[in-house]
Motif scaffolding. Structure first.
Motif, PDB file in Angstrom:
ATOM      1  N   ASP A 135      37.451 -21.219 -36.702  1.00  0.00           N
ATOM      2  CA  ASP A 135      37.954 -19.897 -37.079  1.00  0.00           C
ATOM      3  C   ASP A 135      37.729 -19.630 -38.557  1.00  0.00           C
ATOM      4  O   ASP A 135      37.416 -18.501 -38.953  1.00  0.00           O
ATOM      5  CB  ASP A 135      39.446 -19.779 -36.735  1.00  0.00           C
ATOM      6  CG  ASP A 135      39.722 -19.888 -35.241  1.00  0.00           C
ATOM      7  OD1 ASP A 135      38.945 -19.324 -34.449  1.00  0.00           O
ATOM      8  OD2 ASP A 135      40.716 -20.544 -34.871  1.00  0.00           O
ATOM      9  N   ARG A 136      37.852 -20.667 -39.389  1.00  0.00           N
ATOM     10  CA  ARG A 136      37.623 -20.498 -40.830  1.00  0.00           C
ATOM     11  C   ARG A 136      36.149 -20.260 -41.131  1.00  0.00           C
ATOM     12  O   ARG A 136      35.802 -19.431 -41.983  1.00  0.00           O
ATOM     13  CB  ARG A 136      38.142 -21.727 -41.586  1.00  0.00           C
ATOM     14  CG  ARG A 136      39.669 -21.837 -41.603  1.00  0.00           C
ATOM     15  CD  ARG A 136      40.141 -22.871 -42.592  1.00  0.00           C
ATOM     16  NE  ARG A 136      39.791 -24.231 -42.190  1.00  0.00           N
ATOM     17  CZ  ARG A 136      40.560 -24.997 -41.422  1.00  0.00           C
ATOM     18  NH1 ARG A 136      41.723 -24.535 -40.953  1.00  0.00           N
ATOM     19  NH2 ARG A 136      40.183 -26.226 -41.110  1.00  0.00           N
ATOM     20  N   ILE A 137      35.269 -20.963 -40.442  1.00  0.00           N
ATOM     21  CA  ILE A 137      33.834 -20.731 -40.615  1.00  0.00           C
ATOM     22  C   ILE A 137      33.474 -19.321 -40.160  1.00  0.00           C
ATOM     23  O   ILE A 137      32.719 -18.598 -40.826  1.00  0.00           O
ATOM     24  CB  ILE A 137      33.034 -21.781 -39.820  1.00  0.00           C
ATOM     25  CG1 ILE A 137      33.244 -23.174 -40.415  1.00  0.00           C
ATOM     26  CG2 ILE A 137      31.543 -21.422 -39.793  1.00  0.00           C
ATOM     27  CD1 ILE A 137      32.720 -24.286 -39.540  1.00  0.00           C
ATOM     28  N   PHE A 138      34.045 -18.929 -39.047  1.00  0.00           N
ATOM     29  CA  PHE A 138      33.785 -17.605 -38.501  1.00  0.00           C
ATOM     30  C   PHE A 138      34.265 -16.516 -39.462  1.00  0.00           C
ATOM     31  O   PHE A 138      33.639 -15.452 -39.562  1.00  0.00           O
ATOM     32  CB  PHE A 138      34.482 -17.473 -37.148  1.00  0.00           C
ATOM     33  CG  PHE A 138      34.081 -16.258 -36.366  1.00  0.00           C
ATOM     34  CD1 PHE A 138      32.853 -16.195 -35.731  1.00  0.00           C
ATOM     35  CD2 PHE A 138      34.939 -15.182 -36.247  1.00  0.00           C
ATOM     36  CE1 PHE A 138      32.486 -15.081 -35.001  1.00  0.00           C
ATOM     37  CE2 PHE A 138      34.581 -14.061 -35.517  1.00  0.00           C
ATOM     38  CZ  PHE A 138      33.355 -14.015 -34.892  1.00  0.00           C
TER      39      PHE A 138
ATOM     40  N   ALA B 230      31.917 -13.479 -40.628  1.00  0.00           N
ATOM     41  CA  ALA B 230      32.290 -12.094 -40.329  1.00  0.00           C
ATOM     42  C   ALA B 230      32.036 -11.148 -41.492  1.00  0.00           C
ATOM     43  O   ALA B 230      31.881  -9.935 -41.291  1.00  0.00           O
ATOM     44  CB  ALA B 230      33.757 -12.032 -39.916  1.00  0.00           C
ATOM     45  N   ASP B 231      31.984 -11.667 -42.703  1.00  0.00           N
ATOM     46  CA  ASP B 231      31.766 -10.822 -43.886  1.00  0.00           C
ATOM     47  C   ASP B 231      30.290 -10.594 -44.196  1.00  0.00           C
ATOM     48  O   ASP B 231      29.961  -9.850 -45.129  1.00  0.00           O
ATOM     49  CB  ASP B 231      32.457 -11.443 -45.103  1.00  0.00           C
ATOM     50  CG  ASP B 231      33.973 -11.351 -45.019  1.00  0.00           C
ATOM     51  OD1 ASP B 231      34.474 -10.359 -44.460  1.00  0.00           O
ATOM     52  OD2 ASP B 231      34.661 -12.277 -45.504  1.00  0.00           O
ATOM     53  N   ARG B 232      29.397 -11.209 -43.453  1.00  0.00           N
ATOM     54  CA  ARG B 232      27.965 -11.052 -43.712  1.00  0.00           C
ATOM     55  C   ARG B 232      27.459  -9.717 -43.170  1.00  0.00           C
ATOM     56  O   ARG B 232      27.804  -9.306 -42.051  1.00  0.00           O
ATOM     57  CB  ARG B 232      27.187 -12.209 -43.080  1.00  0.00           C
ATOM     58  CG  ARG B 232      27.422 -13.534 -43.747  1.00  0.00           C
ATOM     59  CD  ARG B 232      26.667 -14.669 -43.097  1.00  0.00           C
ATOM     60  NE  ARG B 232      25.242 -14.414 -42.916  1.00  0.00           N
ATOM     61  CZ  ARG B 232      24.330 -15.362 -42.720  1.00  0.00           C
ATOM     62  NH1 ARG B 232      24.711 -16.641 -42.680  1.00  0.00           N
ATOM     63  NH2 ARG B 232      23.064 -15.061 -42.553  1.00  0.00           N
TER      64      ARG B 232
ATOM     65  N   PHE C 211      26.491 -23.841 -29.539  1.00  0.00           N
ATOM     66  CA  PHE C 211      26.813 -25.083 -30.238  1.00  0.00           C
ATOM     67  C   PHE C 211      28.299 -25.102 -30.548  1.00  0.00           C
ATOM     68  O   PHE C 211      29.005 -24.075 -30.424  1.00  0.00           O
ATOM     69  CB  PHE C 211      26.002 -25.201 -31.539  1.00  0.00           C
ATOM     70  CG  PHE C 211      26.070 -23.971 -32.402  1.00  0.00           C
ATOM     71  CD1 PHE C 211      27.043 -23.829 -33.377  1.00  0.00           C
ATOM     72  CD2 PHE C 211      25.155 -22.943 -32.219  1.00  0.00           C
ATOM     73  CE1 PHE C 211      27.118 -22.689 -34.156  1.00  0.00           C
ATOM     74  CE2 PHE C 211      25.219 -21.794 -32.998  1.00  0.00           C
ATOM     75  CZ  PHE C 211      26.200 -21.673 -33.968  1.00  0.00           C
ATOM     76  N   VAL C 212      28.783 -26.259 -30.962  1.00  0.00           N
ATOM     77  CA  VAL C 212      30.190 -26.391 -31.353  1.00  0.00           C
ATOM     78  C   VAL C 212      30.428 -25.561 -32.612  1.00  0.00           C
ATOM     79  O   VAL C 212      29.735 -25.722 -33.627  1.00  0.00           O
ATOM     80  CB  VAL C 212      30.548 -27.863 -31.594  1.00  0.00           C
ATOM     81  CG1 VAL C 212      31.995 -27.984 -32.079  1.00  0.00           C
ATOM     82  CG2 VAL C 212      30.356 -28.678 -30.316  1.00  0.00           C
ATOM     83  N   GLY C 213      31.401 -24.660 -32.560  1.00  0.00           N
ATOM     84  CA  GLY C 213      31.586 -23.672 -33.613  1.00  0.00           C
ATOM     85  C   GLY C 213      32.119 -24.184 -34.922  1.00  0.00           C
ATOM     86  O   GLY C 213      32.186 -23.432 -35.903  1.00  0.00           O
ATOM     87  N   SER C 214      32.491 -25.440 -34.985  1.00  0.00           N
ATOM     88  CA  SER C 214      33.015 -26.000 -36.237  1.00  0.00           C
ATOM     89  C   SER C 214      31.932 -26.664 -37.077  1.00  0.00           C
ATOM     90  O   SER C 214      32.244 -27.358 -38.047  1.00  0.00           O
ATOM     91  CB  SER C 214      34.133 -27.002 -35.925  1.00  0.00           C
ATOM     92  OG  SER C 214      33.677 -27.996 -35.022  1.00  0.00           O
ATOM     93  N   HIS C 215      30.663 -26.460 -36.735  1.00  0.00           N
ATOM     94  CA  HIS C 215      29.549 -27.032 -37.482  1.00  0.00           C
ATOM     95  C   HIS C 215      28.888 -25.940 -38.333  1.00  0.00           C
ATOM     96  O   HIS C 215      28.027 -25.202 -37.838  1.00  0.00           O
ATOM     97  CB  HIS C 215      28.520 -27.654 -36.537  1.00  0.00           C
ATOM     98  CG  HIS C 215      29.036 -28.848 -35.801  1.00  0.00           C
ATOM     99  ND1 HIS C 215      28.369 -29.387 -34.721  1.00  0.00           N
ATOM    100  CD2 HIS C 215      30.146 -29.605 -35.974  1.00  0.00           C
ATOM    101  CE1 HIS C 215      29.056 -30.438 -34.271  1.00  0.00           C
ATOM    102  NE2 HIS C 215      30.131 -30.582 -35.016  1.00  0.00           N
TER     103      HIS C 215
ATOM    104  N   ARG D  50      39.409 -13.320 -37.312  1.00  0.00           N
ATOM    105  CA  ARG D  50      38.568 -12.195 -37.703  1.00  0.00           C
ATOM    106  C   ARG D  50      37.820 -11.624 -36.507  1.00  0.00           C
ATOM    107  O   ARG D  50      37.402 -12.349 -35.609  1.00  0.00           O
ATOM    108  CB  ARG D  50      37.558 -12.647 -38.767  1.00  0.00           C
ATOM    109  CG  ARG D  50      38.179 -13.037 -40.090  1.00  0.00           C
ATOM    110  CD  ARG D  50      38.808 -11.845 -40.808  1.00  0.00           C
ATOM    111  NE  ARG D  50      37.842 -10.755 -40.951  1.00  0.00           N
ATOM    112  CZ  ARG D  50      36.947 -10.693 -41.945  1.00  0.00           C
ATOM    113  NH1 ARG D  50      36.914 -11.642 -42.873  1.00  0.00           N
ATOM    114  NH2 ARG D  50      36.113  -9.676 -42.004  1.00  0.00           N
ATOM    115  N   ASN D  51      37.659 -10.309 -36.534  1.00  0.00           N
ATOM    116  CA  ASN D  51      36.846  -9.576 -35.557  1.00  0.00           C
ATOM    117  C   ASN D  51      37.206  -9.944 -34.120  1.00  0.00           C
ATOM    118  O   ASN D  51      36.347 -10.319 -33.309  1.00  0.00           O
ATOM    119  CB  ASN D  51      35.362  -9.807 -35.823  1.00  0.00           C
ATOM    120  CG  ASN D  51      34.912  -9.215 -37.144  1.00  0.00           C
ATOM    121  OD1 ASN D  51      35.732  -8.851 -37.999  1.00  0.00           O
ATOM    122  ND2 ASN D  51      33.615  -9.111 -37.328  1.00  0.00           N
ATOM    123  N   VAL D  52      38.491  -9.819 -33.831  1.00  0.00           N
ATOM    124  CA  VAL D  52      39.019 -10.179 -32.511  1.00  0.00           C
ATOM    125  C   VAL D  52      38.666  -9.077 -31.505  1.00  0.00           C
ATOM    126  O   VAL D  52      39.090  -7.926 -31.647  1.00  0.00           O
ATOM    127  CB  VAL D  52      40.536 -10.383 -32.569  1.00  0.00           C
ATOM    128  CG1 VAL D  52      41.087 -10.694 -31.180  1.00  0.00           C
ATOM    129  CG2 VAL D  52      40.888 -11.494 -33.552  1.00  0.00           C
TER     130      VAL D  52
END
Length: 237
Positions: free
Chosen positions: A48-51, A55-57, A113-117, A188-190
């Motif tokens: 969620d933190r990476i996302f 989300a700001d890009r 892929f695993v979203g925490s990478h 973000r962006n739920v």
């Protein structure tokens, strides 16, 4: 049965109150990044933190879909929906995967892929830039009416799925039970709705109007079926 859209179709997906006087929103094109996550998943907060950064890009259309299959372990995700679980399972079926999991990122409908990478995420986005999409799509909103226009500029299937997505840009939740008990997480962006508008006959230009209400961003995604490659996407924020 889905409707097939060719040159011009008017549809109603979200109840609207009529036409407004001015166009609204800033139109952005980007690579679609879906994050399948849950408040009840202990390994999801890093993703969620990476996302949150993704989300700001400006070159990304980031969409967080909260699933419901972790609700049984002590905390019900009030942002979750069985419809988003079903979408994730459609991808799994397409890729002949045995299971679904969180946190999972899906880039452009083709890379998972695993979203925490974080490095994997950035590399996947870089490998699927929106400017390479075979469909050129635009979105305009006037009052409660959104107009989607699209033209094939590359190799595309004979039929493509047109979808409208709405999301809330930022939601904070304090989690009191389950694996994440005691944590406060920013989401973000739920995604709040993901609806099929119909099928587009790609041999002809598309012009489709749908009714939309409220101030949430509007996203139009044209995809090779519900679990195929994203052919083109645009959002109004």
């Amino acid at each position: 049965m889905r409707h097939v859209f060719a040159a011009s179709v008017i549809g109603a997906l979200f109840a609207g109150s009529g036409l407004g006087a001015q166009d609204r929103g800033i139109q952005d094109w980007g690579t679609v990044v879906e994050l399948y996550t849950s408040q009840g998943c202990s390994s999801c907060p890093p993703a969620d933190r990476i996302f949150e950064q993704i989300a700001d890009r400006d070159d990304v259309i980031a969409l967080a879909l909260h699933v419901d299959y972790w609700d049984y372990i002590g905390w019900k995700d009030d942002l979750g929906s069985p419809a988003y679980t079903a979408r994730q399972r459609s991808y799994a079926q397409e890729w002949q995967a045995r299971n679904v999991y969180t946190p999972q990122m899906v880039v452009a409908g083709v890379k998972e892929f695993v979203g925490s990478h974080p490095v994997v995420a950035m590399d996947a986005i870089a490998a699927h830039p929106a400017q390479n999409n075979p469909v050129q799509v635009s979105l305009r909103r006037t009052g409660d009416v959104a107009t989607i226009s699209a033209t094939a500029v590359g190799a595309v299937p004979a039929r493509a799925l047109v979808q409208i997505v709405r999301y809330t840009p930022r939601i904070t939740r304090e989690i009191h039970k389950g694996e994440n008990a005691g944590k406060t997480v920013v989401y973000r962006n739920v995604v709040t709705s993901w609806a099929e508008a119909g099928e587009w006959n790609t041999s002809q230009p598309l012009s489709l109007q749908v009714n939309v209400t409220g101030d949430e961003p509007v996203v139009a995604i044209i995809q090779d079926g519900p679990a195929g490659a994203v052919l083109g996407a645009v959002q109004l924020r």
